[in-house]
Scaffold this motif. Structure first.
Motif, PDB file in Angstrom:
ATOM      1  N   GLY A 162      54.543  -6.492   6.996  1.00  0.00           N
ATOM      2  CA  GLY A 162      53.769  -6.690   5.874  1.00  0.00           C
ATOM      3  C   GLY A 162      52.266  -5.810   6.391  1.00  0.00           C
ATOM      4  O   GLY A 162      52.166  -4.785   5.218  1.00  0.00           O
ATOM      5  N   ARG A 163      51.420  -5.219   7.322  1.00  0.00           N
ATOM      6  CA  ARG A 163      50.899  -5.160   8.014  1.00  0.00           C
ATOM      7  C   ARG A 163      51.575  -3.017   7.578  1.00  0.00           C
ATOM      8  O   ARG A 163      50.206  -2.287   6.748  1.00  0.00           O
ATOM      9  N   MET A 164      52.278  -3.015   8.002  1.00  0.00           N
ATOM     10  CA  MET A 164      52.805  -1.316   7.589  1.00  0.00           C
ATOM     11  C   MET A 164      52.958  -1.681   6.537  1.00  0.00           C
ATOM     12  O   MET A 164      52.854  -0.211   5.460  1.00  0.00           O
ATOM     13  N   LYS A 165      54.054  -1.775   5.246  1.00  0.00           N
ATOM     14  CA  LYS A 165      53.861  -2.140   3.991  1.00  0.00           C
ATOM     15  C   LYS A 165      52.491  -1.818   3.045  1.00  0.00           C
ATOM     16  O   LYS A 165      52.696  -0.597   2.528  1.00  0.00           O
ATOM     17  N   THR A 166      51.985  -2.644   3.408  1.00  0.00           N
ATOM     18  CA  THR A 166      50.165  -2.258   2.884  1.00  0.00           C
ATOM     19  C   THR A 166      49.525  -1.544   2.976  1.00  0.00           C
ATOM     20  O   THR A 166      49.246  -0.576   2.647  1.00  0.00           O
ATOM     21  N   PHE A 167      49.700  -0.367   4.369  1.00  0.00           N
ATOM     22  CA  PHE A 167      48.983   0.377   4.670  1.00  0.00           C
ATOM     23  C   PHE A 167      49.537   1.645   4.223  1.00  0.00           C
ATOM     24  O   PHE A 167      48.849   2.699   3.614  1.00  0.00           O
ATOM     25  N   SER A 168      51.319   1.902   3.897  1.00  0.00           N
ATOM     26  CA  SER A 168      51.873   2.836   3.272  1.00  0.00           C
ATOM     27  C   SER A 168      51.573   2.926   1.879  1.00  0.00           C
ATOM     28  O   SER A 168      51.060   4.079   1.365  1.00  0.00           O
ATOM     29  N   THR A 169      51.218   1.768   1.006  1.00  0.00           N
ATOM     30  CA  THR A 169      50.775   1.416  -0.003  1.00  0.00           C
ATOM     31  C   THR A 169      48.979   2.841   0.059  1.00  0.00           C
ATOM     32  O   THR A 169      48.625   3.473  -0.405  1.00  0.00           O
ATOM     33  N   CYS A 170      48.796   2.133   0.761  1.00  0.00           N
ATOM     34  CA  CYS A 170      47.007   2.343   0.783  1.00  0.00           C
ATOM     35  C   CYS A 170      46.945   3.950   1.177  1.00  0.00           C
ATOM     36  O   CYS A 170      46.512   4.929   0.340  1.00  0.00           O
ATOM     37  N   VAL A 171      48.035   4.591   1.741  1.00  0.00           N
ATOM     38  CA  VAL A 171      48.060   5.476   2.243  1.00  0.00           C
ATOM     39  C   VAL A 171      48.199   6.740   0.953  1.00  0.00           C
ATOM     40  O   VAL A 171      47.628   7.970   0.622  1.00  0.00           O
ATOM     41  N   THR A 172      49.307   6.358   0.425  1.00  0.00           N
ATOM     42  CA  THR A 172      49.307   6.994  -0.583  1.00  0.00           C
ATOM     43  C   THR A 172      48.666   7.220  -2.239  1.00  0.00           C
ATOM     44  O   THR A 172      48.950   7.725  -2.335  1.00  0.00           O
ATOM     45  N   GLN A 173      48.296   6.054  -2.229  1.00  0.00           N
ATOM     46  CA  GLN A 173      47.403   5.826  -3.379  1.00  0.00           C
ATOM     47  C   GLN A 173      45.813   6.826  -2.647  1.00  0.00           C
ATOM     48  O   GLN A 173      45.458   7.391  -3.725  1.00  0.00           O
ATOM     49  N   GLY A 174      46.003   6.596  -1.697  1.00  0.00           N
ATOM     50  CA  GLY A 174      44.533   7.440  -1.254  1.00  0.00           C
ATOM     51  C   GLY A 174      44.953   9.341  -1.620  1.00  0.00           C
ATOM     52  O   GLY A 174      43.791   9.793  -1.680  1.00  0.00           O
ATOM     53  N   CYS A 175      45.522   9.284  -1.319  1.00  0.00           N
ATOM     54  CA  CYS A 175      46.656  10.870  -1.916  1.00  0.00           C
ATOM     55  C   CYS A 175      45.969  11.148  -3.119  1.00  0.00           C
ATOM     56  O   CYS A 175      45.604  12.142  -3.081  1.00  0.00           O
ATOM     57  N   ILE A 176      46.341  10.702  -3.802  1.00  0.00           N
ATOM     58  CA  ILE A 176      46.197  10.542  -4.879  1.00  0.00           C
ATOM     59  C   ILE A 176      44.879  11.110  -5.669  1.00  0.00           C
ATOM     60  O   ILE A 176      44.340  11.396  -5.652  1.00  0.00           O
ATOM     61  N   LEU A 177      44.474   9.475  -4.898  1.00  0.00           N
ATOM     62  CA  LEU A 177      42.337   9.693  -4.937  1.00  0.00           C
ATOM     63  C   LEU A 177      42.035  11.214  -4.518  1.00  0.00           C
ATOM     64  O   LEU A 177      41.155  11.489  -5.090  1.00  0.00           O
ATOM     65  N   TYR A 184      38.680   0.227   0.228  1.00  0.00           N
ATOM     66  CA  TYR A 184      39.799   0.664   0.804  1.00  0.00           C
ATOM     67  C   TYR A 184      38.850   0.024   2.331  1.00  0.00           C
ATOM     68  O   TYR A 184      40.100   0.007   3.136  1.00  0.00           O
ATOM     69  N   ILE A 185      37.946   0.475   2.539  1.00  0.00           N
ATOM     70  CA  ILE A 185      37.478   0.239   4.105  1.00  0.00           C
ATOM     71  C   ILE A 185      37.989  -1.113   4.429  1.00  0.00           C
ATOM     72  O   ILE A 185      38.639  -1.303   5.750  1.00  0.00           O
ATOM     73  N   TRP A 186      37.298  -1.731   3.301  1.00  0.00           N
ATOM     74  CA  TRP A 186      38.036  -3.213   3.663  1.00  0.00           C
ATOM     75  C   TRP A 186      38.798  -3.597   2.901  1.00  0.00           C
ATOM     76  O   TRP A 186      39.459  -4.706   4.461  1.00  0.00           O
ATOM     77  N   ILE A 187      39.432  -2.649   2.466  1.00  0.00           N
ATOM     78  CA  ILE A 187      41.466  -3.356   1.829  1.00  0.00           C
ATOM     79  C   ILE A 187      41.935  -2.855   3.985  1.00  0.00           C
ATOM     80  O   ILE A 187      43.067  -4.085   4.629  1.00  0.00           O
ATOM     81  N   ILE A 188      41.568  -1.505   4.568  1.00  0.00           N
ATOM     82  CA  ILE A 188      42.462  -1.371   6.157  1.00  0.00           C
ATOM     83  C   ILE A 188      41.668  -2.093   7.057  1.00  0.00           C
ATOM     84  O   ILE A 188      42.474  -2.365   7.267  1.00  0.00           O
ATOM     85  N   ILE A 189      40.955  -2.971   7.096  1.00  0.00           N
ATOM     86  CA  ILE A 189      40.449  -3.795   7.674  1.00  0.00           C
ATOM     87  C   ILE A 189      40.880  -4.891   7.862  1.00  0.00           C
ATOM     88  O   ILE A 189      41.450  -5.618   8.370  1.00  0.00           O
ATOM     89  N   SER A 190      41.092  -5.109   6.376  1.00  0.00           N
ATOM     90  CA  SER A 190      42.487  -6.611   6.371  1.00  0.00           C
ATOM     91  C   SER A 190      43.395  -6.471   6.607  1.00  0.00           C
ATOM     92  O   SER A 190      43.837  -7.221   7.399  1.00  0.00           O
ATOM     93  N   ILE A 191      43.667  -5.071   6.380  1.00  0.00           N
ATOM     94  CA  ILE A 191      45.504  -4.641   7.260  1.00  0.00           C
ATOM     95  C   ILE A 191      45.428  -4.615   8.492  1.00  0.00           C
ATOM     96  O   ILE A 191      46.351  -5.273   9.537  1.00  0.00           O
ATOM     97  N   VAL A 192      44.206  -4.692   9.163  1.00  0.00           N
ATOM     98  CA  VAL A 192      44.221  -4.082  10.884  1.00  0.00           C
ATOM     99  C   VAL A 192      44.703  -5.682  11.159  1.00  0.00           C
ATOM    100  O   VAL A 192      45.039  -6.140  12.959  1.00  0.00           O
ATOM    101  N   ARG A 193      44.074  -6.925  10.398  1.00  0.00           N
ATOM    102  CA  ARG A 193      43.848  -7.893  11.190  1.00  0.00           C
ATOM    103  C   ARG A 193      45.229  -8.700  10.644  1.00  0.00           C
ATOM    104  O   ARG A 193      45.136 -10.100  11.197  1.00  0.00           O
ATOM    105  N   MET A 194      45.847  -8.659  10.354  1.00  0.00           N
ATOM    106  CA  MET A 194      47.304  -8.703   9.595  1.00  0.00           C
ATOM    107  C   MET A 194      48.110  -8.915  11.016  1.00  0.00           C
ATOM    108  O   MET A 194      48.057  -8.059  11.985  1.00  0.00           O
ATOM    109  N   SER A 195      48.646 -10.344  10.968  1.00  0.00           N
ATOM    110  CA  SER A 195      49.378 -10.738  12.540  1.00  0.00           C
ATOM    111  C   SER A 195      50.642 -10.399  12.346  1.00  0.00           C
ATOM    112  O   SER A 195      51.073  -9.933  13.197  1.00  0.00           O
ATOM    113  N   ARG A 196      51.353 -10.052  11.075  1.00  0.00           N
ATOM    114  CA  ARG A 196      52.502  -9.581  10.833  1.00  0.00           C
ATOM    115  C   ARG A 196      52.677  -7.900  11.199  1.00  0.00           C
ATOM    116  O   ARG A 196      52.321  -7.413   9.716  1.00  0.00           O
ATOM    117  N   GLY A 197      52.861  -7.493  11.517  1.00  0.00           N
ATOM    118  CA  GLY A 197      53.810  -6.233  11.701  1.00  0.00           C
ATOM    119  C   GLY A 197      54.389  -5.597  10.165  1.00  0.00           C
ATOM    120  O   GLY A 197      53.955  -3.966   9.544  1.00  0.00           O
TER     121      GLY A 197
END
Length: 332
Positions: free
Chosen positions: A236-251, A221-234
Motif C-alpha cells: 500500500g505504501r509503494m502504490k500510494t507513493f507511486s501515485t504521488c510521484v506521478t502527480q508530482g511530475c504533472i505539477l 504532499y509533505i504530510w502525505i509523504i510523511i503518512s506514507i512512510v509511517r504506513m505498515s503495509r509495504g
C-alpha cells in the motif's frame, strides 16, 4: 493615462504569428501535429466524463475533482488550439480585437482554474491519506461539489482584473502577436507607451494565483509523504507513493516552466528567444491536459476495471461472424 497621437492607427484586429522562425514548408505538418494533440486531448478527457456520468460507483469526491479538471482541460484546449491550427493550415492568424481580449481572458481563466483544481485534488488526497477515518465525514460529495463550483466562479476574479485593465489600454502600431494565442505576456507589449507597469501587474497576479495554491499543494504532499512512510503495509505504501510521484511530475510540468515564461520580461538576464518562449508556453499549457486522463484515470484501478467490463460486454453482444450457424424453422 497614456497620451495617444491622433496620427496613430488604432488596432481593430490582431494577427497570431506563432513560431516566427518556422519555415512555411513545415506549416501543414505543425498544423496536423496540433490537430492530433487537440483531438486526443478532447477524446481522452471526454472518456473520463462519460465514464463518470454512467457509473454511479465513481460519483464520489475524488472523481468529482477529476471530472472538473477534465472539463477545464477541454475548455482550455478548445480556446487555445483551433486558432493555432487555422494559422498553420490556412495561414489565417487574424483575430478580432474583442475576440483576442476574450481569448486572453479565457486562457488565463482556465490556467487559474486548473491551479485551483489541483489544490482541491491535493486537499482531497491529504484528507484521505492523513485522516482516513474522518475523511468520509469531512469530504462528502456535497462538500466537494460546492467547493468545485466555487472554484469555477472564483477563477474569474484575477484574469478579470487583467482583462478590464487591458480594455482600458490603447493599442496602436504593430498588431503582430508573437505567440501561439492571445495572452497577458504578449498583448501588453503592443499597447501605446511603456508596458512595464502592465507586465509587472500581470506577473504579480500570475505569481499569486499560481504560488498560493502551489504552497498548499507542497505542504499537503509533505504530510502525505510523511503518512506514507509511517504506513505498515509495504504494498500500500509503494502504490500510494507511486501515485504521488506521478502527480508530482504533472505539477512540475504545470508550474515550473510557467514561472520562467512570466518572469522573463521582468529580468533582463533571463533571456528567452521568441520560439523558445512559445514552445515553453505550449509545453506547460497543452501537455498536462493531454496526460491528465492517463495519469489520473487509467492508473486508477476502479476506472480500469470499468473499462474492461465495458469492453467485455461489447465483445459478448457482438455476433460471431465466423463459424456462425443459423437455424431456420419452417412451419406449414
Amino acid at each position: 493615462m497614456f497620451q495617444v497621437d491622433v496620427n496613430y492607427t488604432l488596432v481593430t484586429e490582431f494577427v497570431i504569428v506563432g513560431f516566427p522562425s518556422l519555415q512555411p514548408e513545415y506549416f501543414h505538418l505543425v498544423g496536423w501535429f496540433f490537430f492530433f494533440l487537440y483531438v486526443t486531448t478532447v477524446m481522452g478527457n471526454l472518456l473520463l466524463i462519460v465514464v463518470f456520468a454512467l457509473e454511479h460507483s465513481l460519483q464520489k469526491p475524488m472523481y468529482i475533482t477529476m471530472v472538473s479538471l477534465a472539463l477545464s482541460d477541454i475548455g482550455f484546449t478548445t480556446v487555445a488550439v483551433p486558432k493555432l491550427i487555422a494559422r498553420y493550415w490556412w495561414n489565417d492568424g487574424s483575430v478580432g480585437f474583442h475576440t483576442c481580449i476574450f481569448q486572453q481572458h479565457m486562457i488565463h481563466y482556465f490556467g487559474s482554474l486548473n491551479s485551483l483544481i489541483l489544490l482541491s485534488m491535493s486537499l482531497d488526497r491529504y484528507l484521505a491519506i492523513c485522516f482516513p477515518f474522518r475523511y468520509p465525514m469531512l469530504m462528502t460529495n456535497r462538500v466537494m461539489t460546492s467547493l468545485t463550483l466555487s472554484l469555477w466562479v472564483v477563477a474569474h476574479i484575477f484574469p478579470g482584473i487583467a482583462t478590464i485593465r487591458l480594455t482600458m489600454m490603447v493599442f496602436c502600431g504593430s498588431n503582430q502577436i508573437i505567440q501561439a494565442f492571445c495572452d497577458h505576456t504578449s498583448l501588453p507589449l503592443l499597447i501605446c507607451g511603456d508596458s512595464s507597469r502592465q507586465l509587472s501587474i500581470g506577473f504579480i497576479v500570475a505569481m499569486f494565483i499560481l504560488n498560493v495554491p502551489l504552497a498548499f499543494i507542497v505542504f499537503s504532499y509533505i504530510w502525505i509523504i510523511i503518512s506514507i512512510v509511517r504506513m505498515s503495509r509495504g504494498q500500500g505504501r509503494m502504490k500510494t507513493f507511486s501515485t504521488c510521484v506521478t502527480q508530482g511530475c504533472i505539477l512540475s510540468i504545470y508550474y515550473i516552466p510557467r514561472f520562467f515564461v512570466y518572469a522573463a520580461p521582468l529580468f533582463p538576464n533571463l533571456k528567452m528567444t521568441p520560439d523558445l518562449r512559445i514552445a515553453t508556453s505550449l509545453f506547460y499549457s497543452l501537455l498536462p491536459p493531454l496526460l491528465n486522463p492517463f495519469i489520473y484515470c487509467l492508473r486508477t484501478s476502479e476506472i480500469k476495471m470499468i473499462l474492461r467490463r465495458w469492453i467485455q460486454k461489447q465483445n459478448d453482444i457482438t455476433p460471431k461472424k465466423s463459424g456462425q450457424v443459423v437455424t431456420v424453422t419452417v412451419s406449414n
